[in-house]
Design a protein around this motif. Structure first.
Motif, PDB file in Angstrom:
ATOM      1  N   VAL A 540       0.837  -1.203   0.000  1.00  0.00           N
ATOM      2  CA  VAL A 540       0.000   0.000   0.000  1.00  0.00           C
ATOM      3  C   VAL A 540       0.876   1.260   0.000  1.00  0.00           C
ATOM      4  O   VAL A 540       0.628   2.207  -0.759  1.00  0.00           O
ATOM      5  N   LEU A 541       1.909   1.266   0.833  1.00  0.00           N
ATOM      6  CA  LEU A 541       2.817   2.418   0.875  1.00  0.00           C
ATOM      7  C   LEU A 541       3.520   2.611  -0.460  1.00  0.00           C
ATOM      8  O   LEU A 541       3.703   3.743  -0.933  1.00  0.00           O
ATOM      9  N   ARG A 564     -10.355  -0.953   7.353  1.00  0.00           N
ATOM     10  CA  ARG A 564     -10.740  -1.748   6.191  1.00  0.00           C
ATOM     11  C   ARG A 564     -10.171  -3.162   6.210  1.00  0.00           C
ATOM     12  O   ARG A 564     -10.469  -3.964   5.312  1.00  0.00           O
ATOM     13  N   ALA A 565      -9.350  -3.483   7.190  1.00  0.00           N
ATOM     14  CA  ALA A 565      -8.679  -4.791   7.208  1.00  0.00           C
ATOM     15  C   ALA A 565      -9.661  -5.952   7.268  1.00  0.00           C
ATOM     16  O   ALA A 565      -9.407  -7.024   6.709  1.00  0.00           O
ATOM     17  N   PRO A 571      -4.344  -4.959  -1.883  1.00  0.00           N
ATOM     18  CA  PRO A 571      -3.580  -3.698  -1.790  1.00  0.00           C
ATOM     19  C   PRO A 571      -4.157  -2.589  -2.667  1.00  0.00           C
ATOM     20  O   PRO A 571      -4.150  -1.417  -2.272  1.00  0.00           O
ATOM     21  N   MET A 572      -4.670  -2.930  -3.866  1.00  0.00           N
ATOM     22  CA  MET A 572      -5.226  -1.910  -4.748  1.00  0.00           C
ATOM     23  C   MET A 572      -6.460  -1.259  -4.130  1.00  0.00           C
ATOM     24  O   MET A 572      -6.615  -0.027  -4.133  1.00  0.00           O
ATOM     25  N   GLU A 573      -7.343  -2.078  -3.590  1.00  0.00           N
ATOM     26  CA  GLU A 573      -8.555  -1.546  -2.972  1.00  0.00           C
ATOM     27  C   GLU A 573      -8.226  -0.777  -1.695  1.00  0.00           C
ATOM     28  O   GLU A 573      -8.822   0.277  -1.422  1.00  0.00           O
ATOM     29  N   GLN A 657     -13.260   3.409  -9.018  1.00  0.00           N
ATOM     30  CA  GLN A 657     -12.932   2.063  -9.464  1.00  0.00           C
ATOM     31  C   GLN A 657     -11.934   2.038 -10.629  1.00  0.00           C
ATOM     32  O   GLN A 657     -11.275   1.023 -10.846  1.00  0.00           O
ATOM     33  N   ILE A 658     -11.828   3.111 -11.384  1.00  0.00           N
ATOM     34  CA  ILE A 658     -10.928   3.127 -12.546  1.00  0.00           C
ATOM     35  C   ILE A 658      -9.781   4.126 -12.387  1.00  0.00           C
ATOM     36  O   ILE A 658      -8.964   4.263 -13.288  1.00  0.00           O
ATOM     37  N   ARG A 659      -9.735   4.796 -11.269  1.00  0.00           N
ATOM     38  CA  ARG A 659      -8.682   5.813 -11.090  1.00  0.00           C
ATOM     39  C   ARG A 659      -7.293   5.197 -11.150  1.00  0.00           C
ATOM     40  O   ARG A 659      -6.393   5.697 -11.832  1.00  0.00           O
TER      41      ARG A 659
END
Length: 697
Positions: A540-541, A564-565, A571-573, A657-659
């Motif tokens: 994520v970092l 959110r865990a 990782p993307m979400e 969702q597409i960013r």
């Protein structure tokens, strides 16, 4: 009241800021109130001493700004001298008939010294002194001050951009940049003031000539008309008084003119005063003294010449050249290693071990042999300090400690070439010249500068390699001028920012967690490793750094991951949710404090198509036709350029969702386009749509 009490009162007045106003009022009083001869002697002596002090200060100042009050001193000293001229003229015309001592001992002594018993010679000597001061020194100093003021003002934009470039590259701190900006402004103010102050000096010389004729003509008329003096007696008395008064005023004027010429013609230096500069620059090369000694010796052997004088100076110059040469040759040699010691070292070589297997440097810099002096502090190399400044600034911006940059020479490179290595792979390279400076065209300049045409290795801008002596001219034309060390350091800074995600590993992430644990132990312990592995946090970092988002706010990042865990470990979400939590800082970094956010959007049909293309596609990709991707790229590039021409950052606003997929698709081809999701825009920002992109472009 004794003398000590008077002195203490004067000190108190200056401390309270009353000294200068009182002095100016005293000058005005001297113009109106008659002064006795004793006070004239005191003031004339003080005037000469003041001029000598000013001259000595200019000689020992290391740079003009060390004596920034000099223009004001010139004005006050000129007013003081003119007030003395008026006071002495009053005394000469009123009391001159009583004898040469009517205006005080100082005027009488200077008059007799110049005249020497011959009035004609005295007038000629005084005229020569005035011509030297008026025609040679003041005129030259005034011209230099005028040109310096013009070039300094013209070069201010280039100097300001150079300061901004050093600040952005991390070579200087915000405080150092502020001090340098103040120095640039002070330098412009100083030379502008000197341009005007030189007119005071020139006008003072003209006033001295006018006052001379007034005293002569007025003295003759008053002496013979009102006091019945004979013509010869009037000439003797009033010529002595006039020349004495003129000389005692022209000597301080000449000293101040010389000080003005020195301070506007000298080159700034932070380490050497004028005496040291003359010593190191004029007598650094023994060949100059040697050739001079030979030429003077030739004159010394010509019959009829003053042989002793010429040969003596030839011997002095020759001896000086020999001493300088011997001093330059006295350099320590490395200690020799005997053959036995060398053989012993070869026979005692250790066995091969794992220590001989060198690990790949995370960050490295390889330089050609001509660039070695740039990294050698013994040769005044600045690159090491610049690289440290880059690491410090980039580490503060990104939010983690950037690994050190290992510098080594590489004989396989061109002499002036360098390569920036990332994990052992060349990620950037360029060619610099340590004895030149790079004048970068920021987009608009007012002329061309002589030099070698090239490209800025960091951003690809048009640039010219110039001699350091042309720096002021290039800055006046609008170029941003930086030295070779700054060029390399800026390139390293850009590489670090572009590949920051690859520089952050598990060890660095664990150190970040350990540091945060000191202040928020519960937050760290609850997340890692119970609810989320360190590998997911690292990913994520890295995703954030890949999109140039700082991870300084690690607390907010971990709080979002903890929240959110339980719902996802993707990782993307997770990155999408973290970006939404960091929305304020992300938008702040793009548009600053501006409330309005101008954005480019996608038509609903195109956005829906991209949403469908993102489903079922490989992670981080969009399954769209190449033609559609090319048209989308072309249109976004055109719209982004339109927005940038207005002076604002280009922003594309899309569905969350597409960013990430669009950001990865246009990461390098549209590096200046910021792609944001709807959820990342804070509520206090007003959105203004400037363009809407559809499938057809």
């Amino acid at each position: 009241m004794d003398f000590n009490q008077i002195l203490n009162q004067i000190k108190t007045s200056f401390k309270n800021g009353l000294g200068i106003p009182i002095a100016i009022l005293a000058l005005l009083a001297m113009v109106v109130v008659p002064l006795p001869p004793f006070l004239l002697d005191v003031f004339f002596t003080f005037n000469i001493a003041l001029s000598l002090v000013v001259l000595m200060v200019t000689l020992y100042a290391k740079r003009p700004l060390d004596f920034a009050v000099f223009p004001t001193i010139i004005l006050l000293a000129t007013l003081f001298r003119l007030a003395l001229n008026i006071a002495s003229t009053r005394v000469i015309l009123l009391e001159g008939h009583s004898g040469p001592g009517a205006a005080g001992n100082v005027i009488e002594a200077f008059g007799e010294f110049v005249i020497g018993g011959n009035f004609a010679v005295g007038l000629v000597v005084f005229a020569i002194l005035v011509v030297i001061n008026f025609v040679v020194i003041t005129k030259g100093a005034g011209r230099v001050a005028e040109v310096s003021a013009r070039f300094t003002l013209d070069s201010m934009p280039g100097k300001q951009m150079a300061i901004d470039a050093d600040l952005n590259a991390g070579l200087i701190t915000q405080e150092e940049a502020q001090l340098r900006r103040i120095e640039v402004t002070s330098e412009a103010d100083f030379y502008g003031s000197m341009d005007g102050a030189s007119k005071f000096v020139r006008g003072d010389a003209v006033a001295g000539i006018v006052i001379l004729f007034i005293n002569l003509i007025g003295g003759f008329a008053i002496g013979m008309g009102q006091h019945d003096m004979t013509f010869s007696s009037a000439i003797e008395v009033y010529t002595l008084l006039t020349l004495g008064d003129g000389l005692v005023a022209q000597i301080p004027s000449l000293l101040l003119s010389t000080a003005t010429a020195i301070i506007v013609t000298r080159v700034s230096g932070d380490k050497e005063d004028m005496t040291q500069q003359v010593q190191t620059q004029m007598f650094a090369n023994p060949k100059a003294l040697g050739m001079t000694a030979g030429i003077v010796a030739v004159f010394g052997v010509i019959p009829g010449m003053p042989n002793l004088a010429f040969l003596s100076f030839a011997a002095i110059a020759g001896g000086g050249a020999y001493l300088i040469y011997k001093k330059q040759q006295e350099t320590p040699l490395p200690e020799a290693v005997s053959a036995e010691e060398s053989e012993e070292e070869e026979t005692s070589a250790p066995e091969l071990s794992w220590d001989d297997v060198q690990a790949v440097d995370v960050l490295g810099l390889e330089v050609g042999y001509r660039l070695i002096p740039m990294v050698d502090q013994a040769q005044n190399g600045q690159l090491l300090e610049r690289v440290k400044g880059v690491r410090r600034k980039v580490s503060q911006e990104l939010g983690f400690l950037v690994p050190p940059v290992h510098i080594r020479d590489n004989l396989d490179l061109k002499p002036n070439q360098y390569k920036i290595m990332l994990m052992g792979v060349a990620s950037g390279e360029g060619e610099v010249f340590s004895d030149k400076e790079l004048a970068i065209n920021p987009g608009q300049v007012f002329g061309e500068i002589a030099g070698t045409q090239t490209k800025d290795p960091t951003f690809g801008l048009d640039a010219v390699w110039i001699d350091p002596s042309d720096r002021e001219q290039a800055q006046a034309l609008g170029y941003t001028v930086v030295d070779s060390s700054t060029v390399v350091a800026t390139h390293i800074s850009q590489i670090i920012q572009d590949y920051a995600s690859e520089l952050l590993g598990h060890d660095e992430a664990q150190k970040l967690l350990d540091k945060l644990k000191q202040n928020s132990p519960k937050l760290v312990d609850e997340l890692v490793p119970d609810r989320m592995s360190l590998a997911v946090v690292v990913k994520v970092l890295q995703n954030l750094l890949m999109e140039k988002v700082s991870i300084r706010d690690l607390r907010t990042i971990l709080e979002t991951l903890t929240e959110r865990a339980s719902s996802t470990q993707d990782p993307m979400e997770l990155t999408m949710h973290v970006r939404a939590a960091l929305g304020r800082s992300i938008v702040q970094g793009i548009v600053g404090s501006n409330d309005e956010l101008k954005v480019i959007t996608l038509e609903p049909g195109l956005e829906q198509l991209l949403l469908q293309a993102s489903q079922g596609a490989p992670e981080g990709q969009l399954a769209i036709e190449p033609g559609l991707a090319e048209r989308l790229h072309t249109t976004l590039k055109e719209e982004a350029q339109k927005v940038e021409m207005t002076g604002q950052s280009a922003v594309l606003l899309v569905a969350p969702q597409i960013r990430a997929q669009l950001a990865r698709l246009f990461r390098f081809s549209l590096a200046n386009l910021h792609i944001l999701a709807y959820s990342e825009v804070p509520e206090n920002r007003r959105i203004s749509v400037v363009a809407n992109v559809g499938q057809g472009g």
